[in-house]
Design a protein around this motif. Sequence first.
Motif, PDB file in Angstrom:
ATOM      1  N   SER A   1       0.535  -1.062  -0.216  1.00 18.74           N
ATOM      2  CA  SER A   1      -0.271   0.056   0.088  1.00 18.74           C
ATOM      3  C   SER A   1       0.587   1.531  -0.010  1.00 18.74           C
ATOM      4  O   SER A   1       0.581   1.931  -0.574  1.00 18.74           O
ATOM      5  CB  SER A   1      -0.663   0.280   1.337  1.00 18.74           C
ATOM      6  OG  SER A   1      -1.810  -0.899   1.721  1.00 18.74           O
TER       7      SER A   1
ATOM      8  N   SER B   1       0.610   4.079  -3.293  1.00 18.98           N
ATOM      9  CA  SER B   1       0.069   5.314  -1.890  1.00 18.98           C
ATOM     10  C   SER B   1       1.375   6.620  -2.675  1.00 18.98           C
ATOM     11  O   SER B   1       0.694   6.681  -3.539  1.00 18.98           O
ATOM     12  CB  SER B   1       0.119   5.556  -0.711  1.00 18.98           C
ATOM     13  OG  SER B   1      -0.813   4.332  -0.561  1.00 18.98           O
TER      14      SER B   1
ATOM     15  N   ASN C   1       0.356   7.029  -6.460  1.00 14.20           N
ATOM     16  CA  ASN C   1      -0.837   7.240  -7.049  1.00 14.20           C
ATOM     17  C   ASN C   1      -0.225   8.320  -7.141  1.00 14.20           C
ATOM     18  O   ASN C   1      -1.115   9.670  -7.740  1.00 14.20           O
ATOM     19  CB  ASN C   1      -1.596   6.533  -6.217  1.00 14.20           C
ATOM     20  CG  ASN C   1      -2.354   4.926  -6.371  1.00 14.20           C
ATOM     21  OD1 ASN C   1      -2.594   4.904  -7.468  1.00 14.20           O
ATOM     22  ND2 ASN C   1      -2.594   4.388  -5.523  1.00 14.20           N
TER      23      ASN C   1
ATOM     24  N   SER D   1      -9.547   7.289   0.749  1.00 13.30           N
ATOM     25  CA  SER D   1      -8.430   6.420   0.683  1.00 13.30           C
ATOM     26  C   SER D   1      -7.001   6.277   0.336  1.00 13.30           C
ATOM     27  O   SER D   1      -5.840   5.959   1.080  1.00 13.30           O
ATOM     28  CB  SER D   1      -9.089   5.146  -0.088  1.00 13.30           C
ATOM     29  OG  SER D   1      -9.210   5.341  -1.806  1.00 13.30           O
ATOM     30  N   GLN D   2      -7.121   7.338  -0.080  1.00 12.44           N
ATOM     31  CA  GLN D   2      -5.978   7.686  -1.166  1.00 12.44           C
ATOM     32  C   GLN D   2      -5.727   9.141   0.023  1.00 12.44           C
ATOM     33  O   GLN D   2      -3.995   8.396   0.154  1.00 12.44           O
ATOM     34  CB  GLN D   2      -5.772   8.468  -2.604  1.00 12.44           C
ATOM     35  CG  GLN D   2      -4.392   9.126  -2.737  1.00 12.44           C
ATOM     36  CD  GLN D   2      -3.095   8.071  -3.117  1.00 12.44           C
ATOM     37  OE1 GLN D   2      -4.103   6.699  -3.033  1.00 12.44           O
ATOM     38  NE2 GLN D   2      -2.671   8.835  -2.749  1.00 12.44           N
TER      39      GLN D   2
ATOM     40  N   GLN E   1      -5.057   3.077  -1.058  1.00 11.44           N
ATOM     41  CA  GLN E   1      -5.859   2.946  -2.290  1.00 11.44           C
ATOM     42  C   GLN E   1      -4.417   1.774  -3.545  1.00 11.44           C
ATOM     43  O   GLN E   1      -3.960   2.046  -4.163  1.00 11.44           O
ATOM     44  CB  GLN E   1      -5.857   4.279  -3.495  1.00 11.44           C
ATOM     45  CG  GLN E   1      -6.374   3.832  -3.928  1.00 11.44           C
ATOM     46  CD  GLN E   1      -6.487   5.318  -5.442  1.00 11.44           C
ATOM     47  OE1 GLN E   1      -5.632   6.505  -5.638  1.00 11.44           O
ATOM     48  NE2 GLN E   1      -8.370   6.146  -5.248  1.00 11.44           N
TER      49      GLN E   1
ATOM     50  N   THR F   1      -9.884   2.454  -7.425  1.00 15.80           N
ATOM     51  CA  THR F   1     -10.902   3.641  -7.033  1.00 15.80           C
ATOM     52  C   THR F   1     -11.089   4.251  -7.231  1.00 15.80           C
ATOM     53  O   THR F   1     -10.662   5.191  -8.350  1.00 15.80           O
ATOM     54  CB  THR F   1     -11.964   3.372  -5.415  1.00 15.80           C
ATOM     55  OG1 THR F   1     -10.066   3.731  -4.800  1.00 15.80           O
ATOM     56  CG2 THR F   1     -10.951   1.382  -5.526  1.00 15.80           C
TER      57      THR F   1
ATOM     58  N   GLN G   1     -12.183   8.387  -8.251  1.00 12.25           N
ATOM     59  CA  GLN G   1     -10.945   9.622  -7.414  1.00 12.25           C
ATOM     60  C   GLN G   1     -12.089  10.714  -5.823  1.00 12.25           C
ATOM     61  O   GLN G   1     -13.289  10.619  -6.275  1.00 12.25           O
ATOM     62  CB  GLN G   1     -11.276  10.658  -8.221  1.00 12.25           C
ATOM     63  CG  GLN G   1     -11.338  10.661  -9.641  1.00 12.25           C
ATOM     64  CD  GLN G   1     -10.712  11.701 -10.616  1.00 12.25           C
ATOM     65  OE1 GLN G   1     -10.420  12.769 -10.050  1.00 12.25           O
ATOM     66  NE2 GLN G   1     -10.971  11.415 -12.146  1.00 12.25           N
TER      67      GLN G   1
ATOM     68  N   TYR H   1      -8.921   6.450 -12.762  1.00 13.45           N
ATOM     69  CA  TYR H   1      -9.884   6.623 -11.868  1.00 13.45           C
ATOM     70  C   TYR H   1     -10.993   7.242 -11.924  1.00 13.45           C
ATOM     71  O   TYR H   1     -11.231   8.030 -12.571  1.00 13.45           O
ATOM     72  CB  TYR H   1      -9.003   7.494 -10.774  1.00 13.45           C
ATOM     73  CG  TYR H   1      -6.885   7.719 -10.251  1.00 13.45           C
ATOM     74  CD1 TYR H   1      -7.415   6.644  -9.216  1.00 13.45           C
ATOM     75  CD2 TYR H   1      -6.622   7.517 -11.230  1.00 13.45           C
ATOM     76  CE1 TYR H   1      -5.687   6.183  -9.545  1.00 13.45           C
ATOM     77  CE2 TYR H   1      -4.574   7.391 -11.214  1.00 13.45           C
ATOM     78  CZ  TYR H   1      -4.686   6.858  -9.809  1.00 13.45           C
ATOM     79  OH  TYR H   1      -3.436   6.426  -9.844  1.00 13.45           O
TER      80      TYR H   1
ATOM     81  N   THR I   1      -8.169  -6.754  -2.161  1.00 16.50           N
ATOM     82  CA  THR I   1      -7.389  -6.249  -2.703  1.00 16.50           C
ATOM     83  C   THR I   1      -6.813  -7.671  -3.935  1.00 16.50           C
ATOM     84  O   THR I   1      -7.197  -7.366  -5.538  1.00 16.50           O
ATOM     85  CB  THR I   1      -6.015  -5.976  -2.341  1.00 16.50           C
ATOM     86  OG1 THR I   1      -5.636  -5.313  -1.623  1.00 16.50           O
ATOM     87  CG2 THR I   1      -5.097  -5.747  -3.893  1.00 16.50           C
TER      88      THR I   1
ATOM     89  N   SER J   1     -13.201  -3.245  -7.935  1.00 16.51           N
ATOM     90  CA  SER J   1     -13.599  -2.384  -6.342  1.00 16.51           C
ATOM     91  C   SER J   1     -12.935  -3.211  -5.297  1.00 16.51           C
ATOM     92  O   SER J   1     -12.298  -3.125  -4.429  1.00 16.51           O
ATOM     93  CB  SER J   1     -14.156  -1.552  -6.058  1.00 16.51           C
ATOM     94  OG  SER J   1     -15.273  -2.327  -5.674  1.00 16.51           O
TER      95      SER J   1
END
Length: 637
Positions: A334, A338, A341, A370-371, A376, A380, A382, A419, A587, A596
């Motif tokens: 993650s 992240s 992302n 989540s971000q 994330q 998923t 935005q 996204y 995941t 998702s």
Amino acid sequence: MNTIAEHIADFLKEYPPFDNLTFQELSDIATNIRVINLEKHAVLFQNNDPLHDSFYVVASGVINLTTIADAEETLINKCHEGDIFGLRPFFAKNNYMMTAKAREESIVYAIPIAVFRPFVANNSDVLNFLLESFAVNSRHTRDNSRSNGKLDPDSNFMDQQNEMQYIQSLSYNNSPLTTESHHIVKDVAILMTESMVDNIVICEKNNPIGIVTHADLSSKIATGRYPITETIDKIMSSPVVTVIENVSLAEAQLLMLKHNVSHLCVTKDGTSKSAVKGIISEHDLIVAQASNPGVLIKEIKRSQLPKDLKQIRDRLSDLIQNSIQKNIPISHVSNIASEINLAIIKRAVELSILDLGSPPARFAWLSIGSQGRKEQLLLTDQDSILIFEDVAPEKYREVKDYFLRLAKRTTAILEKVGYEYCPNGHMGSNMLWCKSLSDWTKQYNSWMNTPGENSNDLSSIFFDYEIVIGEAKIEEVIENVVFKNAVNNTLFFDFLGNDALKRNSPLSFFKKFIVEEEGPQKGKFDIKTRALMPLIDSARLLILSANIKGIKNTYLRFKQLAITDSKNAEIYLSCAEAFLTLSKFRTVEGLKNDDSGQYINLREMSKTDKEKLKNALTPMKDLEELIKSKFQLTQFS
């Protein structure tokens, strides 16, 4: 076979990774095992000791693994019967980074690495298990890195990537030193010394036929076994182990283990029948373990078009998939995901600014949800907000127009990357969520001081935010507003507490999963709403009420709560682990179905996985009780 070895083999076959080996293989290993009796508090190895030639399995008792940071000893893991520890000699060449001490009278089995190595090399399940165990124990040393009793969430990205490297390509010396077989040892040794390298490849018509390392010079020349006037081919190790150019760290490691060598030769087609392109040393593996998977981030920074960013995001999905298959801890995955992302969103904003011209005021683009929590993993939708600094009233309209255009352009780029737009419109391109700092301050004041009014507007995801680009001070102001309003705000916590507990229970009274009763997802388990959201909401509620700033990630929030509220530490730590387990299930499901991952098809799950999933849901009851009593919530009792 002697009865002690038989007894040991019987014991080992019950535990991973030994359950992947035949009884005959276990018996062969068992005859070489040393049995070590440890008194209470006896130390097996300590931080900075040179590595042993064995790794260890707990036969009985408990072994505590601890690290020392800032002169304070921190327990990072307890090893019980069947647990393996002390794997560093397999994967690294530096000294131990922790201390292993018996918590009570204990017996451990010392398994010599030289004996076990061939079984690792021939069985990828065994290797993967060892990689995962090593990763988990290395990870714990960093998860507990804290300053003043506070976890440092920002140290994670830089430190937690070691194990991600197992699926990364390697950097290595691509202009290796080469020589021919008729050259004299003395001349070759001088050449190696002048070039400051510890190896040289012996070639015939540019193809590798052998290798000489510093170790060969020490063991064969310095000891007098061969004269220094001998030709180099007499002391070379041959044949060389060759690999292709884009070999991954995991594959390189496996080959070194399998052939018990310290160098691999990179050739054009991966065989010894083609030209030498480079040399990979054990040192390169160690460097790779500590280096950062910054390749994608560098590429993101150079991207000019949405399609470039999309291609990188697709590669991130592969990276996530590979990491999960290789059992790399989900918290690492993650973290890496992240950061990538974040870099993609940042680049999307930068590309929009390049199109629109410089912003008329300072601003901050915040990822929320989540971000914002750095959780994330899947593609998923935005969620974002845009905050710009206060400007003169006559300028407000024009400034807001610019930022709305900027946000619309950015969200459109992100949509092309994959996204989706937020169905609830929680995006900076929505005029409600693109406004000045004063307006945002009013917004948070109103949400927190009169939470019942216009409660539809209060989405708790606005309390999980992470700055992507812009003025860090703007995020700081918002954080201060939130924490100032949180002090003794019973009304707000009552609202958030009831919100956290309103989710439907994941298990029935008889411990059966509660599944969807109708619609397209009939018969499936909603892991997002019934399992993950209650943990996410509870962690947010507890961290806000404990007035702990700067920690947005659910897993780290629970770990931090275990430090600050030690009497409930056990509940928090169980919740932290449960969150990781549930995230992994979601995941895997999402990657399998390219969605998702919200709905889990229980019919496709193995009995073991169902049990694992059920176990991850058990701490939720305790958490619910803790929240009810902490916030004196009566609505749900």
